[in-house]
Write an enzyme that holds these catalytic residues in place. Structure first.
Site, PDB file in Angstrom:
ATOM      1  N   HIS A   5      -7.482  -6.110   0.790  1.00 28.76           N
ATOM      2  CA  HIS A   5      -6.278  -5.282   0.843  1.00 28.76           C
ATOM      3  C   HIS A   5      -5.277  -5.776   1.886  1.00 28.76           C
ATOM      4  CE1 HIS A   5      -3.880  -1.736   0.164  1.00 28.76           C
ATOM      5  NE2 HIS A   5      -4.048  -1.276   1.401  1.00 28.76           N
ATOM      6  N   SER A  12       0.832  -1.200   0.000  1.00 31.18           N
ATOM      7  CA  SER A  12       0.000   0.000   0.000  1.00 31.18           C
ATOM      8  C   SER A  12       0.873   1.260   0.000  1.00 31.18           C
ATOM      9  CB  SER A  12      -0.956  -0.036   1.196  1.00 31.18           C
ATOM     10  OG  SER A  12      -2.010   0.877   1.025  1.00 31.18           O
ATOM     11  N   ASP A  43      -0.432  -4.291  -3.702  1.00 31.74           N
ATOM     12  CA  ASP A  43      -1.605  -3.416  -3.696  1.00 31.74           C
ATOM     13  C   ASP A  43      -1.202  -1.961  -3.457  1.00 31.74           C
ATOM     14  OD1 ASP A  43      -4.240  -3.730  -4.366  1.00 31.74           O
ATOM     15  OD2 ASP A  43      -4.955  -4.059  -2.328  1.00 31.74           O
TER      16      ASP A  43
END
Length: 388
Positions: free
Chosen positions: A316, A238, A261
């Site tokens: 996620h 992330s 991600d």
């Protein structure tokens, strides 16, 4: 303190290699490195065996990490105390604290790992310990840019070390100066990743950094001439994914990058343009969105050695420890487990990482086709796909 509705006490590695894993925290004073210094947990192969359960470090080193995570999630300290006591308890990482480095290989490849927003140096231990069990030295940085759920630095006062908390900075979406703040944070994160690489280089040369605040009790001499500094990689989830791209853009000392991600928003145009090292992108289709993917596609086009894959039915947080902290029904309730089993998602993340680090794009693509094609696609898509 025990946990009453949790999975096993030690977080089991999902794809275990031939080595047992050791770990050691290392904090270096900021007056030596500039700014706030460096704090990281090193994971590495070891020949040691655990004497008992206390040999494994706690997943939550201090209760403040849970409180900070609660603040990030909008939950009270009281509620996080309940979750910690009933669910997390004394959950431990699958590695041996203060163990000695294995002597079974001449040299070990190195990886620097960057956590996501609200993360910490321990929240990705399943992934990091698994890589270490396959013969990697992994430096999991705990960022001091106010993006960790909570962290701290030690400063000297009246001859004693005093703990100074560094709390997470909460920023509302579309807040004025949001991009400026996030871009400054990613810049700070890059500095810390580069510092981590420099410290590893010092250890490889047989030099212990000055002003070690945590880790003075450890024999760092065993790292001398044991690290492969010529093929360092940087990996992140992330916000950490943006950090890994920006780090590889800043210095080609990072030969490869892996982005789990990735959140592209913090990257400025220069960082986007200069991110040209071979990179593996592993996305979650349910979390990504077109605007974010447009930036990612631009970066992917920079190098024929880049590979982007999308996990279907994942969430996620599938790259973190959270799906393994909670029992399955609670993980689904909290949104950290999707339709695809967490163990399968983590297995794919680890094995595809190893294939990419060792054999590049072709190696990862071949493994995906042979083993993970049932839930991983080469199509790049986000949540908008499901709204058609």
């Amino acid at each position: 303190m025990g946990s009453y509705i949790s999975s096993p006490q030690v977080l089991t590695r999902q794809v275990s290699g031939q080595f047992q894993v050791g770990c050691k925290d290392l904090m270096i004073d900021g007056t030596v490195l500039g700014d706030r210094g460096l704090f990281m947990r090193l994971y590495f192969p070891t020949d040691s065996q655990a004497a008992d359960i206390s040999s494994y470090p706690l997943w939550l080193p201090k209760p403040q990490y849970a409180h900070g995570l609660g603040e990030y999630l909008g939950q009270s300290s009281q509620k996080m105390n309940v979750i910690t006591s009933t669910v997390v308890g004394e959950k431990r990482e699958d590695c041996i604290e203060n163990a000695q480095m294995s002597t079974k290989c001449d040299k070990w490849p190195i990886v620097v790992f960057s956590h996501g927003l609200g993360g910490s140096r321990t929240f990705y231990s399943t992934y990091c310990t698994s890589l270490a069990s396959h013969g990697y030295v992994v430096a999991a940085v705990e960022h001091k840019d106010h993006s960790a759920c909570w962290t701290y630095q030690l400063t000297e006062k009246n001859g004693e070390l005093v703990e100074q908390p560094i709390k997470i900075k909460l920023i509302e979406k579309n807040e004025k100066n949001e991009f400026k703040i996030r871009n400054q944070q990613v810049g700070k994160r890059v500095t810390e990743c580069v510092k981590a690489l420099n410290v590893l280089e010092q250890l490889n040369l047989g030099t212990v950094p000055e002003k070690v605040l945590i880790g003075n009790d450890y024999n760092w001499a065993q790292f001398k001439n044991k690290l492969v500094m010529s093929s360092a990689s940087v990996i992140g989830h992330s916000f950490g994914g943006a950090t890994s791209l920006a780090s590889s853009a800043y210095t080609t000392d990072f030969q490869k990058a892996i982005v789990f991600d990735g959140w592209m928003y913090p990257l400025d145009s220069t960082q986007q343009e200069q991110a040209k090292q071979p990179t593996l992108f592993l996305n979650v289709g349910d979390w990504q969105w077109n605007e974010n993917l447009d930036v990612m596609k631009k970066i992917i086009s920079h190098n024929d050695g880049n590979l982007a894959l999308t996990l279907n039915g994942a969430v996620h947080q599938c790259f973190s420890d959270f799906p393994f902290i909670f029992p399955s029904w609670l993980a689904k309730k909290f949104g950290v487990q999707g339709r695809t089993e967490p163990s399968l998602c983590m297995q794919a993340a680890i094995e595809l990482s190893l294939a990419f680090l060792e054999n590049g794009k072709d190696g990862a693509q071949k493994l995906k086709d042979e083993k993970f094609s049932s839930f991983i696609s080469n199509e790049i898509y986000g949540r908008e796909k499901y709204k058609l």
